[in-house]
Design an enzyme around this catalytic site. Structure first.
Site, PDB file in Angstrom:
ATOM      1  N   GLN A   1      47.456  40.541  54.327  1.00  0.00           N
ATOM      2  CA  GLN A   1      47.837  39.717  53.182  1.00  0.00           C
ATOM      3  C   GLN A   1      49.332  39.764  52.868  1.00  0.00           C
ATOM      4  O   GLN A   1      49.842  38.867  52.212  1.00  0.00           O
ATOM      5  CB  GLN A   1      47.021  40.124  51.951  1.00  0.00           C
ATOM      6  CG  GLN A   1      45.532  39.850  52.147  1.00  0.00           C
ATOM      7  CD  GLN A   1      44.698  40.219  50.940  1.00  0.00           C
ATOM      8  OE1 GLN A   1      44.319  41.372  50.806  1.00  0.00           O
ATOM      9  NE2 GLN A   1      44.432  39.279  50.071  1.00  0.00           N
TER      10      GLN A   1
ATOM     11  N   ARG B   1      48.022  51.824  47.204  1.00  0.00           N
ATOM     12  CA  ARG B   1      46.979  51.611  48.219  1.00  0.00           C
ATOM     13  C   ARG B   1      47.419  50.478  49.147  1.00  0.00           C
ATOM     14  O   ARG B   1      47.707  49.379  48.685  1.00  0.00           O
ATOM     15  CB  ARG B   1      45.662  51.245  47.523  1.00  0.00           C
ATOM     16  CG  ARG B   1      44.575  50.897  48.501  1.00  0.00           C
ATOM     17  CD  ARG B   1      43.244  50.584  47.809  1.00  0.00           C
ATOM     18  NE  ARG B   1      42.293  50.212  48.832  1.00  0.00           N
ATOM     19  CZ  ARG B   1      41.520  49.143  48.801  1.00  0.00           C
ATOM     20  NH1 ARG B   1      41.529  48.332  47.761  1.00  0.00           N
ATOM     21  NH2 ARG B   1      40.705  48.872  49.799  1.00  0.00           N
TER      22      ARG B   1
ATOM     23  N   HIS C   1      40.795  46.811  56.349  1.00  0.00           N
ATOM     24  CA  HIS C   1      40.795  45.765  55.327  1.00  0.00           C
ATOM     25  C   HIS C   1      40.784  44.428  56.069  1.00  0.00           C
ATOM     26  O   HIS C   1      41.707  43.617  55.961  1.00  0.00           O
ATOM     27  CB  HIS C   1      41.989  45.918  54.390  1.00  0.00           C
ATOM     28  CG  HIS C   1      41.802  45.267  53.044  1.00  0.00           C
ATOM     29  ND1 HIS C   1      41.999  45.911  51.848  1.00  0.00           N
ATOM     30  CD2 HIS C   1      41.440  44.007  52.694  1.00  0.00           C
ATOM     31  CE1 HIS C   1      41.773  45.076  50.832  1.00  0.00           C
ATOM     32  NE2 HIS C   1      41.445  43.906  51.328  1.00  0.00           N
TER      33      HIS C   1
ATOM     34  N   ASN D   1      37.037  48.630  53.432  1.00  0.00           N
ATOM     35  CA  ASN D   1      37.162  47.883  52.191  1.00  0.00           C
ATOM     36  C   ASN D   1      36.065  46.823  52.115  1.00  0.00           C
ATOM     37  O   ASN D   1      35.924  45.994  53.012  1.00  0.00           O
ATOM     38  CB  ASN D   1      38.519  47.167  52.136  1.00  0.00           C
ATOM     39  CG  ASN D   1      38.658  46.346  50.855  1.00  0.00           C
ATOM     40  OD1 ASN D   1      38.705  46.895  49.758  1.00  0.00           O
ATOM     41  ND2 ASN D   1      38.676  45.021  50.974  1.00  0.00           N
ATOM     42  N   GLU D   2      35.308  46.842  51.035  1.00  0.00           N
ATOM     43  CA  GLU D   2      34.329  45.797  50.707  1.00  0.00           C
ATOM     44  C   GLU D   2      33.395  45.446  51.863  1.00  0.00           C
ATOM     45  O   GLU D   2      33.444  44.335  52.423  1.00  0.00           O
ATOM     46  CB  GLU D   2      35.056  44.553  50.183  1.00  0.00           C
ATOM     47  CG  GLU D   2      35.899  44.869  48.956  1.00  0.00           C
ATOM     48  CD  GLU D   2      36.398  43.643  48.195  1.00  0.00           C
ATOM     49  OE1 GLU D   2      36.313  42.528  48.746  1.00  0.00           O
ATOM     50  OE2 GLU D   2      36.865  43.806  47.055  1.00  0.00           O
TER      51      GLU D   2
ATOM     52  N   ASN E   1      35.914  48.181  43.575  1.00  0.00           N
ATOM     53  CA  ASN E   1      36.657  46.942  43.365  1.00  0.00           C
ATOM     54  C   ASN E   1      35.838  46.055  42.433  1.00  0.00           C
ATOM     55  O   ASN E   1      34.682  45.730  42.739  1.00  0.00           O
ATOM     56  CB  ASN E   1      36.868  46.188  44.687  1.00  0.00           C
ATOM     57  CG  ASN E   1      37.724  46.973  45.670  1.00  0.00           C
ATOM     58  OD1 ASN E   1      38.255  48.037  45.347  1.00  0.00           O
ATOM     59  ND2 ASN E   1      37.867  46.447  46.864  1.00  0.00           N
TER      60      ASN E   1
ATOM     61  N   TYR F   1      35.976  42.546  39.817  1.00  0.00           N
ATOM     62  CA  TYR F   1      36.695  41.361  39.318  1.00  0.00           C
ATOM     63  C   TYR F   1      35.925  40.566  38.274  1.00  0.00           C
ATOM     64  O   TYR F   1      36.503  40.021  37.345  1.00  0.00           O
ATOM     65  CB  TYR F   1      37.038  40.417  40.487  1.00  0.00           C
ATOM     66  CG  TYR F   1      38.094  40.981  41.400  1.00  0.00           C
ATOM     67  CD1 TYR F   1      39.440  40.811  41.112  1.00  0.00           C
ATOM     68  CD2 TYR F   1      37.743  41.712  42.532  1.00  0.00           C
ATOM     69  CE1 TYR F   1      40.423  41.346  41.929  1.00  0.00           C
ATOM     70  CE2 TYR F   1      38.731  42.254  43.365  1.00  0.00           C
ATOM     71  CZ  TYR F   1      40.066  42.068  43.043  1.00  0.00           C
ATOM     72  OH  TYR F   1      41.039  42.604  43.845  1.00  0.00           O
TER      73      TYR F   1
ATOM     74  N   GLU G   1      40.578  48.297  43.174  1.00  0.00           N
ATOM     75  CA  GLU G   1      41.058  46.930  42.913  1.00  0.00           C
ATOM     76  C   GLU G   1      40.485  46.443  41.588  1.00  0.00           C
ATOM     77  O   GLU G   1      39.294  46.607  41.328  1.00  0.00           O
ATOM     78  CB  GLU G   1      40.594  45.928  43.992  1.00  0.00           C
ATOM     79  CG  GLU G   1      41.256  46.094  45.326  1.00  0.00           C
ATOM     80  CD  GLU G   1      40.776  45.069  46.354  1.00  0.00           C
ATOM     81  OE1 GLU G   1      40.349  43.956  45.971  1.00  0.00           O
ATOM     82  OE2 GLU G   1      40.817  45.404  47.546  1.00  0.00           O
TER      83      GLU G   1
HETATM   84  C1  FCB Z   1      39.053  41.382  47.234  1.00  0.00           C
HETATM   85  C2  FCB Z   1      39.825  41.780  48.473  1.00  0.00           C
HETATM   86  C3  FCB Z   1      41.302  41.690  48.308  1.00  0.00           C
HETATM   87  C4  FCB Z   1      41.729  40.499  47.502  1.00  0.00           C
HETATM   88  C5  FCB Z   1      40.945  40.406  46.222  1.00  0.00           C
HETATM   89  C6  FCB Z   1      41.326  39.261  45.337  1.00  0.00           C
HETATM   90  O1  FCB Z   1      37.796  40.948  47.582  1.00  0.00           O
HETATM   91  O2  FCB Z   1      39.508  43.096  48.846  1.00  0.00           O
HETATM   92  O3  FCB Z   1      41.872  41.724  49.607  1.00  0.00           O
HETATM   93  O4  FCB Z   1      41.660  39.363  48.263  1.00  0.00           O
HETATM   94  O5  FCB Z   1      39.588  40.329  46.500  1.00  0.00           O
END
Ligand code: FCB
Length: 447
Positions: free
Chosen positions: A20, A77, A121, A165-166, A294, A296, A353
Site C-alpha cells: 500500500q 506497524r 499483508h 493480517n486479516e 482490526n 472498522y 488497525e
Molecule cells: C484492512 C486492511 C488494511 C486497510 C484497511 C482499510 O482490511 O488490513 O490494509 O486496507 O482495511
C-alpha cells in the site's frame, strides 16, 4: 465535557502495509506479487490504479519516520513484502530486500520507535500463486520458511511479530467474494485456504518458538459486530453466523484447537467440507503472545431466508457513514472486545488497525478532517470502556499513517493521518494528525 484518560503504559502507534505504501515495485530485486498481477488486470481496481509507485515510501522512508517521530508514536506497524525477500517465494534470498528492511528498522529504532512487523499483508509472491497459492500446502511451508529467515535475520531488532493480517480477507474476500487478489469466487476454495492460513500461522509460531528468540508473536484478524435486530432466536443465530465468519472461525482454532461446530454445520449445508490433516490442529493451537484486532465497522442484522451466505439481512437504520460507506459503530468495538475477553480469556490485545476513510483534500496547506477526529474520539471511548472493563489492552495503532493504495479502491479512499498527493508525493499533516499527537502527549482528551 468528560475526560477520557488512558493508562500511562498504553502503547500508541500507527500502521501501514508494504504494497500500500512502498511502491518501487520493480526496484531492489523485488519479485512480483499477486497484487501486481491483480492491479494490472483491467477492471479489478478502481480507475486502473496500482501500487507501482504508491507513496514511494521505499525511497522516502526517512521522511516518513520523521513524520512518525513528530507524531509521538512509540510503535509502528509495517509489513514486509515477501517477494522482496524471496522474489520467487522460496529458494534464493534477495539480499537487497533484507538490507532495505534492515535500513528501515534501524532508522525506526534510532528514532525511538518500536517496529511491529507483519509478515503477510496480502502480497503473496506471484510465483507461489502459480503453484496454486494458499490452496497448496507447499505454500504454507514456504511461508514458514520465509518467517524463519525473517526471525533469524531480525531477532533483537524486531520484537513484535504478526504472522497473518486479516485471514478472513485473504480467504473469503479474495477467494469467495473475489474482490481482492487473486479474485476467485469459490467457497470451497476459500474455506480450504482459511485452514491453510491458520496452519501457516501455526507453523510460523512453531519456527519462532524453536529459535527461542526474544519477542512476541500473534496474528491480526479483522472483526465486526453485528447486533441482533431482536431477541428472536433466528435473528440471534443469523448474527452469530455473520460474526462467526470473522471471529469464531479464526479464533477457535487458535484458542481452542477446533473449528466452531455451528459454522462447520452451516458450511456443510452449503456443500462445503473441511479436510483437516492429522496434527494440523496441534500446530494451529499454540499459545500466542498477543492478539491483534482490526476493527472498522458494525451493523444490525436479522434473519432472512436466502439472504447472502448466512441468511442474514443487514438493516441500515440510518447510521452515519465514512467515505467508504462503512457504518460508524463504535459500540460494536466495545462489544467485540468484551466478547473476545469472555470467550477466550485475558489474552493481551493490540488494536492493530482502527481508523476511517475520509477524502478531505488540501486547502492552503491544511486538511480539515474533523470527521476523522470525531471517528477516532468515538472509537477511543470504546477502548477506554474496554480497559475499564478489564480487557487486557496493550496498545492502539491507528490505520493509517499515510493515505495509500487502498486495494480494490485504489487511491480513491483515504485513511491517512497524513495526506499524500499522489502526483507529487507531497505529504501534508491533517488536522487529525495534530489531534492524535495531542492525545498521545496528554494520554487522553476531552469529549
Ligand atoms: C484492512 C486492511 C488494511 C486497510 C484497511 C482499510 O482490511 O488490513 O490494509 O486496507 O482495511
Amino acid at each position: 465535557m468528560a475526560n477520557i484518560t488512558f493508562p500511562k503504559d498504553l502503547r500508541w502507534g500507527a500502521a501501514t502495509a508494504a504494497y500500500q505504501i512502498e511502491g518501487a515495485s520493480t526496484k531492489g530485486g523485488r519479485g512480483l506479487s499477486i497484487w501486481d498481477t491483480f492491479s494490472h488486470t483491467p477492471g479489478k481496481v478502481r480507475n486502473g490504479d496500482n501500487g507501482d509507485i504508491a507513496c514511494d515510501s521505499y525511497h522516502r522512508y526517512k521522511e516518513d519516520i520523521q513524520i512518525m517521530k513528530e507524531l509521538g508514536i512509540d510503535i509502528y506497524r509495517f509489513s514486509v513484502s515477501w517477494p522482496r525477500i524471496f522474489p520467487e517465494g522460496t529458494g534464493e534470498i534477495n539480499q537487497e530486500g533484507l538490507q532495505y528492511y534492515h535500513n528501515f528498522v534501524d532508522e525506526l529504532l534510532a528514532n525511538g520507535i518500536e517496529p511491529m512487523c507483519t509478515l503477510y499483508h496480502w502480497d503473496l509472491p506471484q510465483a507461489l500463486q502459480e503453484k496454486g497459492g494458499w490452496n497448496n500446502r507447499e505454500v504454507v511451508d514456504a511461508f514458514a520458511h520465509y518467517s524463519k529467515v525473517m526471525f533469524q535475520e531480525f531477532h533483537g531488532k524486531i520484537k513484535k511479530w504478526i504472522t497473518i493480517n486479516e485471514p478472513w480477507c485473504v480467504s473469503f474476500l479474495s477467494n469467495y467474494l473475489g474482490d481482492h487478489a487473486p479474485g476467485n469466487t469459490d467457497l470451497q476454495l476459500a474455506v480450504n485456504i482459511s485452514h491453510n492460513l491458520m496452519l501457516a500461522h501455526g507453523k510460523a509460531v512453531t519456527e519462532f518458538r524453536n529459535l527461542s528468540i526474544d519477542g512476541e508473536i500473534g496474528y491480526a484478524p479483522n472483526v465486526e459486530w453485528i447486533e441482533a435486530f431482536s431477541r428472536k432466536q433466528e435473528d440471534i443465530d443469523a448474527c452469530n453466523r455473520g460474526m462467526g465468519y470473522f471471529m469464531e472461525w479464526f479464533f477457535d482454532p487458535v484458542f481452542e484447537g477446533n473449528y466452531p461446530t455451528f459454522m462447520l454445520n452451516w458450511f456443510e449445508k452449503k456443500g462445503v467440507t473441511l479436510e483437516i490433516a492429522d496434527g494440523d490442529m496441534d500446530i494451529i493451537k499454540q499459545p500466542i503472545d498477543f492478539l491483534g484486532i482490526n476493527f472498522y465497522t458494525g451493523s444490525v442484522g436479522r434473519y432472512k431466508e436466502g439472504e447472502g451466505l448466512f441468511d442474514l439481512e443487514r438493516i441500515d437504520i440510518g447510521y452515519e457513514k465514512t467515505d467508504f460507506d462503512w457504518n460508524i459503530y463504535p459500540e460494536g468495538f466495545y462489544k467485540v472486545l468484551l466478547k473476545i475477553k469472555d470467550q477466550y480469556g485475558d489474552v493481551p490485545i493490540y488494536i492493530t488497525e482502527n481508523g476511517a476513510c475520509y477524502n478531505d483534500g488540501v486547502e492552503h496547506d491544511r486538511v480539515k478532517d474533523e470527521r476523522r477526529i470525531e471517528y477516532l474520539k468515538q472509537h477511543l471511548v470504546s477502548i477506554k470502556r474496554s480497559i475499564d472493563s478489564g480487557v487486557n489492552l496493550k496498545g492502539y495503532l491507528t490505520w493509517s499513517l499515510l493515505d495509500n493504495f487502498e486495494w480494490a479502491e485504489g487511491y480513491n479512499k483515504r485513511f491517512g493521518l497524513v495526506h499524500v498527493d499522489f502526483d507529487t508525493l507531497k505529504r501534508t499533516k491533517k488536522d487529525s494528525y495534530f489531534w492524535y499527537e495531542k492525545v498521545i502527549r496528554n494520554g487522553g482528551y476531552e469529549i
